[in-house]
Design a protein around this motif. Structure first.
Motif, mmCIF file in Angstrom:
data_model
loop_
_atom_site.group_PDB
_atom_site.id
_atom_site.type_symbol
_atom_site.label_atom_id
_atom_site.label_comp_id
_atom_site.label_asym_id
_atom_site.label_seq_id
_atom_site.Cartn_x
_atom_site.Cartn_y
_atom_site.Cartn_z
ATOM 1 N N ARG A 19 -2.275 44.636 35.469
ATOM 2 C CA ARG A 19 -0.873 44.427 35.107
ATOM 3 C C ARG A 19 -0.686 43.096 34.418
ATOM 4 O O ARG A 19 0.029 42.979 33.416
ATOM 5 C CB ARG A 19 0.015 44.505 36.359
ATOM 6 N N GLU A 20 -1.348 42.054 34.958
ATOM 7 C CA GLU A 20 -1.220 40.727 34.367
ATOM 8 C C GLU A 20 -1.769 40.699 32.947
ATOM 9 O O GLU A 20 -1.192 40.103 32.052
ATOM 10 C CB GLU A 20 -1.947 39.699 35.238
ATOM 11 N N SER A 21 -2.896 41.387 32.739
ATOM 12 C CA SER A 21 -3.475 41.456 31.405
ATOM 13 C C SER A 21 -2.525 42.156 30.453
ATOM 14 O O SER A 21 -2.363 41.767 29.305
ATOM 15 C CB SER A 21 -4.822 42.184 31.432
ATOM 16 N N ALA A 22 -1.879 43.236 30.956
ATOM 17 C CA ALA A 22 -0.965 43.996 30.115
ATOM 18 C C ALA A 22 0.252 43.158 29.736
ATOM 19 O O ALA A 22 0.755 43.251 28.618
ATOM 20 C CB ALA A 22 -0.528 45.260 30.842
ATOM 21 N N VAL A 23 0.730 42.350 30.657
ATOM 22 C CA VAL A 23 1.883 41.502 30.375
ATOM 23 C C VAL A 23 1.520 40.432 29.356
ATOM 24 O O VAL A 23 2.304 40.100 28.469
ATOM 25 C CB VAL A 23 2.395 40.849 31.680
ATOM 26 N N GLN A 24 0.315 39.900 29.436
ATOM 27 C CA GLN A 24 -0.077 38.789 28.579
ATOM 28 C C GLN A 24 -0.429 39.219 27.161
ATOM 29 O O GLN A 24 -0.482 38.404 26.265
ATOM 30 C CB GLN A 24 -1.276 38.069 29.192
ATOM 31 N N SER A 25 -0.673 40.500 26.944
ATOM 32 C CA SER A 25 -1.061 40.958 25.612
ATOM 33 C C SER A 25 -0.456 42.317 25.306
ATOM 34 O O SER A 25 -0.228 43.130 26.203
ATOM 35 C CB SER A 25 -2.585 41.030 25.500
ATOM 36 N N VAL A 26 -0.201 42.551 24.019
ATOM 37 C CA VAL A 26 0.341 43.823 23.555
ATOM 38 C C VAL A 26 -0.528 44.299 22.397
ATOM 39 O O VAL A 26 -0.706 43.576 21.407
ATOM 40 C CB VAL A 26 1.804 43.688 23.092
ATOM 41 N N SER A 27 -1.064 45.494 22.504
ATOM 42 C CA SER A 27 -1.924 46.031 21.452
ATOM 43 C C SER A 27 -1.134 46.225 20.162
ATOM 44 O O SER A 27 0.024 46.650 20.171
ATOM 45 C CB SER A 27 -2.528 47.366 21.900
ATOM 46 N N MET A 28 -1.791 45.915 19.033
ATOM 47 C CA MET A 28 -1.169 46.114 17.728
ATOM 48 C C MET A 28 -1.929 47.144 16.902
ATOM 49 O O MET A 28 -1.624 47.356 15.722
ATOM 50 C CB MET A 28 -1.119 44.788 16.962
ATOM 51 N N CYS A 29 -2.926 47.805 17.515
ATOM 52 C CA CYS A 29 -3.806 48.677 16.730
ATOM 53 C C CYS A 29 -3.086 49.901 16.186
ATOM 54 O O CYS A 29 -3.574 50.527 15.235
ATOM 55 C CB CYS A 29 -5.028 49.079 17.548
ATOM 56 N N HIS A 30 -1.931 50.259 16.749
ATOM 57 C CA HIS A 30 -1.201 51.431 16.261
ATOM 58 C C HIS A 30 -0.134 51.065 15.233
ATOM 59 O O HIS A 30 0.513 51.960 14.689
ATOM 60 C CB HIS A 30 -0.565 52.177 17.436
ATOM 61 N N GLN A 31 0.051 49.779 14.974
ATOM 62 C CA GLN A 31 1.006 49.366 13.942
ATOM 63 C C GLN A 31 0.434 49.689 12.566
ATOM 64 O O GLN A 31 -0.766 49.528 12.321
ATOM 65 C CB GLN A 31 1.322 47.879 14.069
ATOM 66 N N LEU A 32 1.305 50.134 11.659
ATOM 67 C CA LEU A 32 0.872 50.618 10.348
ATOM 68 C C LEU A 32 -0.024 49.633 9.593
ATOM 69 O O LEU A 32 -1.062 50.043 9.034
ATOM 70 C CB LEU A 32 2.088 50.992 9.493
ATOM 71 N N PRO A 33 0.308 48.309 9.525
ATOM 72 C CA PRO A 33 -0.576 47.398 8.787
ATOM 73 C C PRO A 33 -2.007 47.382 9.316
ATOM 74 O O PRO A 33 -2.959 47.306 8.533
ATOM 75 C CB PRO A 33 0.103 46.032 8.968
ATOM 76 N N TYR A 34 -2.170 47.506 10.639
ATOM 77 C CA TYR A 34 -3.515 47.460 11.223
ATOM 78 C C TYR A 34 -4.215 48.808 11.117
ATOM 79 O O TYR A 34 -5.451 48.862 11.021
ATOM 80 C CB TYR A 34 -3.433 46.965 12.669
#
Length: 453
Positions: A19-34
């Protein structure tokens, strides 16, 4: 029951850590530029990696480990076809213009011009997926507002102004070449290859390129060691991380190999080098927390101001300068550097003891009286620097309340530098409260007969 409780506790810890890891980071791999960036790289031969783009609370954009990375594991292998180098530029539509231009361009300018032209093309550019994920602006001194530059320590301020002037000079001295590119531009060259556009490209190359030696090319002048590495350049710096990074001539890939490993879901880092925070700020536009290489610089101007009552100061300063002892004078949390104390020991001597000056530069410690004077002077220097740092932080605090977002980002970088400086100076002053250290036989500070005449 004990076994069950132990198992439940361990499972709870794992859930909490996740949970702590999830709070500290948000994946961007599904964003269109990436998504576009990864498709672009795969089309050029990039296969897979245990890393994904993510947004971290402490560092911003970076790369997250999708699975645990073991020590010695290859974490990233970027094919040569994915690298943007001067070879890329010379084989592009710009090649004929660069090859025929005299005087020859530097590799840096060639890469900068290519980036500006590719950004001008927009989605029509082959490199658009990479251009699109580059920062729109940087927090390097070339971007700093005047108020931000003024809040820097004196040495960093001078180098920041030099950086700004260097970019301006590159732009002004290449205007004729820029105008020669008009046939391939859809707008006037002066509107495309502006100072602001060149500054963006210069900072992109300066902050994001990896070292890669290229064979000399008669079309360009100067050392060619730049390579822009899409995706790889999302790796952030951490001073205590060790990696092996280089171009592999056998696989024809730029490879990153972990030395210590990275736990699952944690940010993977790279090490840009053993740089202090001023260097990181000047070259890359950030300050790394808990940097063991951090120091505070003591400039010659401050030395002269503190010792302005010494009648022989000019001669001593000249002697230090001639012996290359007026640069890189620093203090750390542990105390003054050896170079600074050596300079102070020499400055403590009267002109009648000129015969001892060379011995001091060679490392000989003086008599207790001169040693105590040197320590007191080091303390005075730290106190002066601490006053300046506190005044700068007060100034930054006032500016933050009335600045726009762009300037606030710049101010936060300088604020981090000044806060670190304040901590270092406080620790150094504590270290200087102890008795001055002595090593070896002390030099007598009594003038000899010949020197006194």
């Amino acid at each position: 029951m004990r076994g069950r409780g132990h198992h439940a506790g361990r499972a709870a810890r794992k859930r909490r850590q996740k949970r702590e890891s999830a709070v500290q980071s948000v994946s961007m791999c599904h964003q269109l530029p990436y998504v576009r960036l990864m498709k672009f790289l795969h089309q050029r031969g990039f296969t897979s990696t245990p890393l994904q783009p993510a947004l971290f609370a402490d560092t911003g954009r970076g790369l997250q480990a999708l699975r645990g990375i073991k020590p010695g594991q290859l974490v990233l292998s970027l094919p040569e076809s994915c690298l943007l180098t001067t070879s890329t530029v010379l084989h592009s539509y710009l090649g004929q213009y660069i090859k025929s231009w005299k005087p020859r361009l530097s590799p840096l300018v060639a890469l900068c011009v290519f980036l500006v032209c590719e950004r001008h093309l927009g989605e029509a550019s082959d490199w658009f997926p990479y251009i699109d994920v580059l920062p729109a602006a940087y927090t390097c001194p070339a971007y700093f507002a005047d108020d931000v530059v003024a809040a820097l320590p004196s040495g960093a301020r001078r180098r920041a102004l030099e950086q700004r002037e260097a970019v301006r000079e590159i732009h002004s001295s290449h205007r004729d070449f820029f105008r020669s590119l008009q046939p391939i531009l859809s707008r006037p060259a002066d509107e495309v290859l502006t100072y602001e556009a060149l500054r963006w490209a210069w900072c992109s190359v300066n902050t994001r390129s990896v070292f890669m030696s290229h064979s000399s090319n008669h079309s360009l002048c100067g050392q060619d060691v730049y390579a822009l590495a899409p995706f790889l350049d999302l790796l952030n710096h951490r001073p205590d991380v060790q990696v092996e990074a280089s171009f592999n001539d056998v696989t024809r890939c730029y490879e990153i190999r972990s030395v210590c490993g990275t736990p699952r879901y944690r940010q993977a880092f790279i090490n840009y080098g053993s740089h202090d925070s001023q260097r990181l700020m000047l070259e890359y536009g950030f300050v790394a927390p808990c940097n063991p290489n951090s120091v505070v610089y003591v400039e010659a101007d401050l030395l002269c101001d503190v010792l302005r009552g010494d009648g022989g100061l000019d001669q001593k300063i000249k002697f230090l300068q001639e012996n290359n002892f007026l640069h890189n004078l620093t203090v750390s949390s542990d105390g003054p550097s050896w170079r600074l104390m050596t300079a102070l020991r020499l400055l403590s001597l009267p002109q009648t003891l000129y015969n001892l000056w060379k011995a001091v530069l060679l490392g000989q410690v003086l008599c207790e009286e001169r040693e105590a004077w040197s320590v007191r002077t080091a303390r005075t220097l730290c106190q002066r620097l601490l006053q300046e740092s506190r005044a700068a932080l007060d100034k930054i605090s006032g500016l933050l309340g009335r600045s726009d977002q762009r300037v606030r980002e710049q101010l936060h970088v300088v604020e981090s530098l000044r806060q670190e400086e304040r901590c270092i100076l406080g620790s150094c002053l504590e270290a200087l409260e102890g008795p001055p250290g002595q090593s070896g036989e002390l030099l007598s500070c009594q003038p000899d007969v010949d020197a006194a005449r």
